[in-house]
Design a protein around this motif. Structure first.
Motif, PDB file in Angstrom:
ATOM      1  N   MET A   1       0.821  -1.207   0.000  1.00 53.37           N
ATOM      2  CA  MET A   1       0.000   0.000   0.000  1.00 53.37           C
ATOM      3  C   MET A   1       0.855   1.257   0.000  1.00 53.37           C
ATOM      4  O   MET A   1       0.592   2.215  -0.738  1.00 53.37           O
ATOM      5  CB  MET A   1      -0.918   0.010   1.223  1.00 53.37           C
ATOM      6  N   SER A   2       1.907   1.268   0.805  1.00 55.03           N
ATOM      7  CA  SER A   2       2.712   2.485   0.978  1.00 55.03           C
ATOM      8  C   SER A   2       3.639   2.761  -0.194  1.00 55.03           C
ATOM      9  O   SER A   2       4.178   3.860  -0.299  1.00 55.03           O
ATOM     10  CB  SER A   2       3.547   2.380   2.265  1.00 55.03           C
ATOM     11  N   SER A   3       3.814   1.785  -1.071  1.00 49.68           N
ATOM     12  CA  SER A   3       4.695   2.003  -2.222  1.00 49.68           C
ATOM     13  C   SER A   3       3.938   2.453  -3.467  1.00 49.68           C
ATOM     14  O   SER A   3       4.558   2.781  -4.481  1.00 49.68           O
ATOM     15  CB  SER A   3       5.474   0.712  -2.537  1.00 49.68           C
ATOM     16  N   GLY A   4       2.606   2.492  -3.414  1.00 48.38           N
ATOM     17  CA  GLY A   4       1.875   2.887  -4.620  1.00 48.38           C
ATOM     18  C   GLY A   4       0.485   3.424  -4.391  1.00 48.38           C
ATOM     19  O   GLY A   4       0.188   4.584  -4.665  1.00 48.38           O
ATOM     20  N   LEU A   5      -0.412   2.589  -3.878  1.00 40.13           N
ATOM     21  CA  LEU A   5      -1.821   2.966  -3.777  1.00 40.13           C
ATOM     22  C   LEU A   5      -2.072   4.121  -2.805  1.00 40.13           C
ATOM     23  O   LEU A   5      -3.061   4.835  -2.931  1.00 40.13           O
ATOM     24  CB  LEU A   5      -2.660   1.753  -3.351  1.00 40.13           C
ATOM     25  N   LEU A   6      -1.177   4.332  -1.830  1.00 40.21           N
ATOM     26  CA  LEU A   6      -1.354   5.460  -0.920  1.00 40.21           C
ATOM     27  C   LEU A   6      -0.757   6.767  -1.451  1.00 40.21           C
ATOM     28  O   LEU A   6      -1.440   7.783  -1.493  1.00 40.21           O
ATOM     29  CB  LEU A   6      -0.760   5.128   0.454  1.00 40.21           C
ATOM     30  N   PRO A   7       0.527   6.793  -1.877  1.00 40.76           N
ATOM     31  CA  PRO A   7       1.105   8.094  -2.261  1.00 40.76           C
ATOM     32  C   PRO A   7       0.754   8.582  -3.658  1.00 40.76           C
ATOM     33  O   PRO A   7       0.639   9.787  -3.884  1.00 40.76           O
ATOM     34  CB  PRO A   7       2.625   7.844  -2.137  1.00 40.76           C
ATOM     35  N   ILE A   8       0.564   7.687  -4.615  1.00 43.58           N
ATOM     36  CA  ILE A   8       0.485   8.112  -6.018  1.00 43.58           C
ATOM     37  C   ILE A   8      -0.817   8.843  -6.366  1.00 43.58           C
ATOM     38  O   ILE A   8      -0.792   9.815  -7.131  1.00 43.58           O
ATOM     39  CB  ILE A   8       0.766   6.925  -6.952  1.00 43.58           C
ATOM     40  N   PRO A   9      -1.979   8.448  -5.832  1.00 38.95           N
ATOM     41  CA  PRO A   9      -3.173   9.248  -6.122  1.00 38.95           C
ATOM     42  C   PRO A   9      -3.031  10.716  -5.708  1.00 38.95           C
ATOM     43  O   PRO A   9      -3.522  11.614  -6.406  1.00 38.95           O
ATOM     44  CB  PRO A   9      -4.263   8.540  -5.311  1.00 38.95           C
ATOM     45  N   SER A  10      -2.340  10.977  -4.591  1.00 38.64           N
ATOM     46  CA  SER A  10      -2.098  12.367  -4.179  1.00 38.64           C
ATOM     47  C   SER A  10      -1.221  13.094  -5.182  1.00 38.64           C
ATOM     48  O   SER A  10      -1.409  14.280  -5.459  1.00 38.64           O
ATOM     49  CB  SER A  10      -1.431  12.399  -2.790  1.00 38.64           C
TER      50      SER A  10
END
Length: 435
Positions: free
Chosen positions: A344-353
């Motif tokens: 989650m922390s390597s893609g789905l959490l930061p990239i949408p922001s």
């Protein structure tokens, strides 16, 4: 980053203290039922809806910087309410205020960073601040088992107060100044951020980006609702839908309770702290890779890893239901949650922001921020609030397997619908999207 850490502390508070507040053994000033704990876990996300709305309305007139500073006020108030909490109502108010502050901050932060950052490091800079939130969560998970709620509140006041003092010394975004016709201040702001004497070429690009932008919010809303403009925020909301279908809001809030039910032989609070640290490591990796591998690649890798981890977590509870020895299975939920946090922390959490700060014209930024941030908060609230009833209905095994299947559908979604924005200036992104 201090603002993100303060927001992360509010998220990190939930796992250790919900476990204590619902336990009959912990020495706490009050006790919560499962229903009350569910509201405490989810009210933060409901507050984020209000915060996102306030942020979008205020950004239009007072700018990103002042909105970020204002967002610190409800965060500070939330910790004061937490310190004073003697009944569940105080906790409800505290969590709701945390949500308002977080909603105001995140709705403005991605836009502010995208407007001040060099295109080469824009993705990394936004990801770094998302990772700073993970640092706050880690600190919350680490301090929770050892500090009283009152002392935790006093400690958590520090980053929010420091942020309001230090951030007041930093200039407003040059985009905001240009949008309101103040070219001299825009140029001075750009020079401060670039540390260069000559920024005329970039000023021309910025001027082109904001040309024709409206400041009237009703005209912006009318333009935003046109099908061609509405498509982009809906695409980003789609990523958030898959993120919350993974159940991560609930899993982060209930991590310690999940491990306790999983009958692991290691102290659950210690495992949660280790998981929080691994989240920081994964976020740091994303900072290094997001501008090299690209947004789409990291999102796909993140989705696959998240799906596998949830399948493993469901498998653990399935094996427990078949009366396998819990001692021999201790490693399985730990590895599953570790993989979940890393993925989650390597893609789905930061990239949408990151995409939220990149994909919109100057005219659409505030409306897009309002639409995406409020939808994001509602999805987060629904995910956290529905977890316990869903769990009571079908049990842990089918909850996690359902999450696993849902998040896997994000792979074709990302591959076909998400544009690649890596390394492009904001004006270049708009040109490529129009093509």
């Amino acid at each position: 980053s201090l603002a993100a850490i303060g927001s992360g502390l509010a998220n990190g508070w939930a796992s250790p203290y919900l476990a204590q507040l619902t336990s009959t053994e912990a020495n706490m000033p009050l006790r919560l039922t499962d229903s009350e704990a569910s509201w405490v876990a989810s009210l933060l996300n409901l507050g984020r809806v209000v915060g996102a709305l306030l942020s979008a309305l205020c950004q239009e007139y007072i700018g990103r910087k002042k909105v970020l500073l204002l967002g610190g006020v409800p965060l500070i108030a939330s910790w004061i309410f937490s310190i004073c909490a003697t009944t569940v109502m105080w906790l409800y108010i505290s969590r709701f205020c945390s949500g308002i502050g977080s909603g105001m901050m995140w709705a403005a932060l991605s836009l502010y960073l995208s407007e001040i950052a060099d295109p080469k490091i824009r993705g990394s800079l936004i990801s770094m601040n998302v990772n700073a939130s993970s640092v706050g969560m880690f600190l919350g998970n680490a301090m929770g088992p050892y500090l009283s709620m009152e002392m935790f509140g006093y400690v958590s006041l520090v980053p929010s107060i420091l942020f309001m003092i230090l951030f007041s010394l930093i200039p407003e975004s040059p985009y905001h100044y240009l949008l309101h016709g103040d070219i001299d201040k825009a140029e001075a702001s750009l020079k401060w951020f670039r540390r260069e004497a000559d920024v005329k070429a970039e000023m021309r690009d910025l001027q082109e980006f904001v040309d024709g932008a409206e400041t009237n919010i009703f005209l912006k809303l009318k333009e935003f609702l046109m099908p061609s403009n509405l498509k982009k925020p809906l695409v980003i909301i789609g990523i958030y839908v898959f993120s919350y279908l993974s159940g991560y809001s609930a899993l982060y809030s209930y991590a310690e309770i999940i491990l306790t039910k999983g009958r692991i032989t290691i102290t659950p609070s210690l495992v949660v702290t280790i998981l929080g640290f691994c989240t920081i490591v994964a976020g740091s990796t994303a900072i290094l890779l997001v501008d090299k591998l690209g947004r789409k690649c990291l999102l796909i890798m993140s989705s696959v890893g998240t799906s596998i981890s949830l399948a493993l977590l469901g498998l653990h509870f399935h094996l427990l239901s078949l009366e396998y020895d819990a001692n021999t299975l201790t490693w399985l939920p730990i590895i599953a949650l570790l993989t979940f946090n890393l993925s989650m922390s390597s893609g789905l959490l930061p990239i949408p922001s990151t995409l939220l700060g990149e994909m919109f014209t100057a005219n659409m930024k505030n409306m897009a921020s309002l639409c995406v941030s409020s939808s994001n908060a509602l999805l987060s609230f629904a995910s956290a609030k529905s977890y316990q009833p869903f769990l009571d209905l079908v049990g842990e095994t089918f909850v996690y397997w359902t999450y696993s299947i849902c998040v896997l559908f994000s792979v074709p979604y990302v591959y076909f619908l998400i544009p690649e924005t890596t390394g492009k200036s904001l004006i270049e992104i708009q040109r490529s999207i129009k093509k």
